[in-house]
Every structure is written in C-alpha cells, then in structure tokens.
Design a protein around this motif. Structure first.
Motif, PDB file in Angstrom:
ATOM      1  N   ASN A 158      41.221  31.948  37.551  1.00  0.00           N
ATOM      2  CA  ASN A 158      42.348  32.590  37.941  1.00  0.00           C
ATOM      3  C   ASN A 158      43.374  33.390  39.244  1.00  0.00           C
ATOM      4  OD1 ASN A 158      44.777  33.005  36.256  1.00  0.00           O
ATOM      5  ND2 ASN A 158      44.191  34.396  34.750  1.00  0.00           N
ATOM      6  N   ILE A 159      44.029  33.133  39.465  1.00  0.00           N
ATOM      7  CA  ILE A 159      44.472  33.750  40.790  1.00  0.00           C
ATOM      8  C   ILE A 159      45.126  35.609  40.090  1.00  0.00           C
ATOM      9  CG2 ILE A 159      47.132  33.784  41.555  1.00  0.00           C
ATOM     10  CD1 ILE A 159      46.424  30.610  42.272  1.00  0.00           C
ATOM     11  N   GLY A 160      44.955  36.542  41.089  1.00  0.00           N
ATOM     12  CA  GLY A 160      45.606  37.415  40.761  1.00  0.00           C
ATOM     13  C   GLY A 160      44.269  38.374  39.879  1.00  0.00           C
ATOM     14  N   GLN A 161      43.299  37.710  39.167  1.00  0.00           N
ATOM     15  CA  GLN A 161      42.338  38.694  38.629  1.00  0.00           C
ATOM     16  C   GLN A 161      41.191  38.574  38.865  1.00  0.00           C
ATOM     17  OE1 GLN A 161      42.934  37.053  34.376  1.00  0.00           O
ATOM     18  NE2 GLN A 161      44.454  38.390  33.884  1.00  0.00           N
ATOM     19  N   SER A 162      40.680  38.561  40.118  1.00  0.00           N
ATOM     20  CA  SER A 162      39.566  38.732  40.723  1.00  0.00           C
ATOM     21  C   SER A 162      38.471  40.402  40.595  1.00  0.00           C
ATOM     22  CB  SER A 162      39.824  38.797  42.056  1.00  0.00           C
ATOM     23  OG  SER A 162      40.632  39.852  42.968  1.00  0.00           O
ATOM     24  N   ALA A 163      39.052  41.117  40.133  1.00  0.00           N
ATOM     25  CA  ALA A 163      38.805  42.124  39.822  1.00  0.00           C
ATOM     26  C   ALA A 163      37.931  41.938  38.270  1.00  0.00           C
ATOM     27  CB  ALA A 163      39.868  43.394  39.945  1.00  0.00           C
ATOM     28  N   TYR A 164      38.780  41.773  37.502  1.00  0.00           N
ATOM     29  CA  TYR A 164      39.077  41.255  36.074  1.00  0.00           C
ATOM     30  C   TYR A 164      38.030  40.497  36.142  1.00  0.00           C
ATOM     31  CZ  TYR A 164      40.366  40.032  31.068  1.00  0.00           C
ATOM     32  OH  TYR A 164      40.251  40.374  29.594  1.00  0.00           O
ATOM     33  N   GLY A 165      37.814  38.894  36.448  1.00  0.00           N
ATOM     34  CA  GLY A 165      37.437  38.045  36.587  1.00  0.00           C
ATOM     35  C   GLY A 165      35.625  38.194  36.516  1.00  0.00           C
ATOM     36  N   ALA A 166      35.695  39.346  37.339  1.00  0.00           N
ATOM     37  CA  ALA A 166      34.758  39.167  37.905  1.00  0.00           C
ATOM     38  C   ALA A 166      33.927  40.537  37.148  1.00  0.00           C
ATOM     39  CB  ALA A 166      34.833  40.325  39.392  1.00  0.00           C
ATOM     40  N   SER A 167      34.577  41.085  36.478  1.00  0.00           N
ATOM     41  CA  SER A 167      34.550  42.366  35.489  1.00  0.00           C
ATOM     42  C   SER A 167      33.740  41.530  34.434  1.00  0.00           C
ATOM     43  CB  SER A 167      35.407  43.716  34.944  1.00  0.00           C
ATOM     44  OG  SER A 167      36.278  43.452  34.338  1.00  0.00           O
ATOM     45  N   LYS A 168      34.821  40.254  33.989  1.00  0.00           N
ATOM     46  CA  LYS A 168      34.096  39.962  32.706  1.00  0.00           C
ATOM     47  C   LYS A 168      32.991  38.856  33.050  1.00  0.00           C
ATOM     48  CE  LYS A 168      37.224  41.684  29.963  1.00  0.00           C
ATOM     49  NZ  LYS A 168      36.050  42.918  29.133  1.00  0.00           N
ATOM     50  N   ALA A 169      32.884  38.205  33.769  1.00  0.00           N
ATOM     51  CA  ALA A 169      31.933  37.576  34.395  1.00  0.00           C
ATOM     52  C   ALA A 169      30.244  38.600  34.133  1.00  0.00           C
ATOM     53  CB  ALA A 169      31.590  37.080  35.445  1.00  0.00           C
ATOM     54  N   ALA A 170      30.667  39.174  34.615  1.00  0.00           N
ATOM     55  CA  ALA A 170      29.136  40.439  33.870  1.00  0.00           C
ATOM     56  C   ALA A 170      28.863  40.670  33.099  1.00  0.00           C
ATOM     57  CB  ALA A 170      29.671  42.142  35.031  1.00  0.00           C
ATOM     58  N   LEU A 171      29.598  40.327  32.353  1.00  0.00           N
ATOM     59  CA  LEU A 171      29.099  40.720  30.847  1.00  0.00           C
ATOM     60  C   LEU A 171      28.914  39.820  30.652  1.00  0.00           C
ATOM     61  CD1 LEU A 171      32.852  41.687  28.780  1.00  0.00           C
ATOM     62  CD2 LEU A 171      30.834  43.150  30.464  1.00  0.00           C
ATOM     63  N   VAL A 172      28.501  38.566  30.704  1.00  0.00           N
ATOM     64  CA  VAL A 172      27.462  37.144  30.603  1.00  0.00           C
ATOM     65  C   VAL A 172      25.995  37.725  31.256  1.00  0.00           C
ATOM     66  CG1 VAL A 172      27.556  35.253  31.146  1.00  0.00           C
ATOM     67  CG2 VAL A 172      29.561  36.051  30.451  1.00  0.00           C
ATOM     68  N   GLY A 173      26.371  38.222  32.006  1.00  0.00           N
ATOM     69  CA  GLY A 173      24.801  38.293  32.634  1.00  0.00           C
ATOM     70  C   GLY A 173      24.197  39.480  32.060  1.00  0.00           C
ATOM     71  N   LEU A 174      25.410  40.248  31.925  1.00  0.00           N
ATOM     72  CA  LEU A 174      24.309  41.696  31.213  1.00  0.00           C
ATOM     73  C   LEU A 174      24.101  41.035  30.035  1.00  0.00           C
ATOM     74  CD1 LEU A 174      23.943  44.308  30.649  1.00  0.00           C
ATOM     75  CD2 LEU A 174      26.477  45.003  29.879  1.00  0.00           C
ATOM     76  N   ALA A 175      24.892  40.368  28.940  1.00  0.00           N
ATOM     77  CA  ALA A 175      23.947  40.350  28.052  1.00  0.00           C
ATOM     78  C   ALA A 175      22.792  39.477  27.962  1.00  0.00           C
ATOM     79  CB  ALA A 175      25.343  38.984  27.281  1.00  0.00           C
ATOM     80  N   LYS A 176      22.211  37.946  28.782  1.00  0.00           N
ATOM     81  CA  LYS A 176      21.588  37.441  28.835  1.00  0.00           C
ATOM     82  C   LYS A 176      20.459  38.412  28.838  1.00  0.00           C
ATOM     83  CE  LYS A 176      23.573  33.099  30.538  1.00  0.00           C
ATOM     84  NZ  LYS A 176      23.379  32.410  28.949  1.00  0.00           N
ATOM     85  N   SER A 177      20.296  39.424  29.951  1.00  0.00           N
ATOM     86  CA  SER A 177      18.916  40.793  30.245  1.00  0.00           C
ATOM     87  C   SER A 177      18.870  41.343  29.237  1.00  0.00           C
ATOM     88  CB  SER A 177      19.715  40.909  31.990  1.00  0.00           C
ATOM     89  OG  SER A 177      19.492  39.758  33.203  1.00  0.00           O
ATOM     90  N   LEU A 178      20.305  42.373  28.417  1.00  0.00           N
ATOM     91  CA  LEU A 178      19.851  43.193  27.796  1.00  0.00           C
ATOM     92  C   LEU A 178      19.214  42.604  26.399  1.00  0.00           C
ATOM     93  CD1 LEU A 178      20.027  45.864  27.091  1.00  0.00           C
ATOM     94  CD2 LEU A 178      22.601  45.806  26.011  1.00  0.00           C
TER      95      LEU A 178
END
Length: 239
Positions: A141-161
C-alpha cells in the motif's frame, strides 16, 4: 475463555471501542490508551470495564502498570493487542522519528506487555493472545511502508510465539482487517472512497463491530484448536 479479565490496548475509539463493547458480554475488560478515558459514554455490558492511561510504546509505563494489574486481578484470560498508529508517508520522505514511533507503538509495545503477562498466563496454563494486524501487512500500500512492515511483523510474531507457548495452553493468532468504516475513511473525498471500495469485491467497507465479533471468536473457546494463524477480514480485497 475463562471468566478472568481481558486486556485490550488502544481501547478508547474505533475498533478498540467496538472490541471493548463486544468483550464486555463475556469477561471484565481493562482497556488502555494514551488518554485513558474514552470519548463520550463508556460502553456497558454484562461485566465491568476499567480504562487506564498507558502509552504502550513507553516501556517504563508498561513496566509499572503490568505488575500492578497482575497483583490486583491475576493473569488475564486474553490479550488483544490493538493499539496502533499509521503516520503514512512515502518511504523516502518518512523521518526516522516517525518510523521509530510506528514500530514502538505497533510492534515493540506488544513485547513490553507480553514479557510481563505471558509468564502469568503460563502459570495458569491457559489463555489467548490476539494480535491486530492489517491487510496492509499482507499486500502493498503506497505510503504505508512503516505501517505495513509493523503489521507484517505481527504475522511472523504470531507464528513463532504460538509455537513457544502452545505447551502451556496459550494460543496466539492474528486478525488482519481491511478497509474499516472509521473517522479516517469518512474523511476521504467521495471519489477517493469510491475508488477504494471498487477494489473490494463486496463493494463496501467493514464495520468495527464486525471486526470485534471475529476477534471475540478468536479468543473464545470456540476457536481453541486455532493457533499461529492469521485470519483476514477484508471483504475479499486480498483474494
């Protein structure tokens, strides 16, 4: 879900307010936000709700509040990590401070809370953790590199945790909403909103109440065999 309390971060408006309203039908709720009290009248339900001022991106604030809550109420039955900010801007125009604020609020605050609350939940050998991600973490989503990165990180966090705490009876999942009717979407020019909705197969924005109902399912006993998963609620936008 047991009758113990539920922590909802960012619980004073929008999706957070809807989450508090929905969860009050099944458990007491402690809702945090930077300001504490919600605008207007607080939601009511079968159980009590307490609003507490706490900026989750400020680790000392969480380090002070979390032990206090555990001492008074015991381990939570569930945590819904909902607090988040966007600070949209093109990646090359975003300041370092904006980037850090998005990561502190959307990602690091989860760690600050979890390091206190998860051990207490492990001792009870039960609980559910829900990370409020976003479809922006799954598609660009244009303009949401920080937001998108932070929200994508939650997907990985959920899997490992989820793998780390499953043996203690704790489940960890993500919910990724798409375009949700809110103050932000209502402020868009009509033509911009029309174009946005055109990209959604169901041709409408979702409601905060719809998100809250799915969230309730994901922390309830009805989903007790689900962990490490991300459920997308976007009207088919990412299909």
């Amino acid at each position: 879900m047991s009758s113990s309390w539920v922590l909802i971060t960012g619980g004073n408006r929008g999706i957070g307010h809807a989450l508090v309203t929905e969860m009050l039908s099944c458990a007491p709720v402690i809702a945090t936000s930077r300001r504490g009290n919600p605008p207007g009248n607080p939601p009511t339900g079968k159980h009590w709700v307490k609003y507490v001022a706490c900026d989750g991106s400020h680790q000392p604030a969480v380090d002070a509040l979390a032990p206090e809550l555990l001492a008074k109420y015991g381990a939570p039955a569930a945590i819904i990590h909902n607090a988040g900010i966007t600070m949209d801007n093109l990646h090359i125009r975003q300041s370092g401070e904006q980037w850090r604020q998005v990561m502190e609020t959307n990602l690091n605050a989860i760690f600050y809370w979890n390091r206190h609350l998860i051990p207490a939940m492990m001792a009870e050998r039960q609980g559910a953790i829900l990370l409020m991600s976003s479809v922006s973490g799954l598609k660009g989503n244009i303009g949401q590199s920080a937001y998108g990165a932070s929200k994508a990180a939650l997907v990985g966090l959920a899997k490992s945790l989820a793998l780390e705490v499953a043996r203690f009876g704790i489940r960890v999942n993500c919910l990724a909403p798409g375009v949700i009717d809110s103050e932000m979407t209502r402020a868009l020019p009509p033509q911009a909103m029309k174009q946005l909705l055109a990209g959604i197969p169901l041709r409408r924005a979702g409601s905060a109440e719809e998100v809250a109902r799915v969230a309730r399912f994901m922390i309830s006993d009805d989903s007790q065999y689900m962990t490490g998963q991300t459920l997308v609620l976007d009207g088919g936008m990412s299909a």
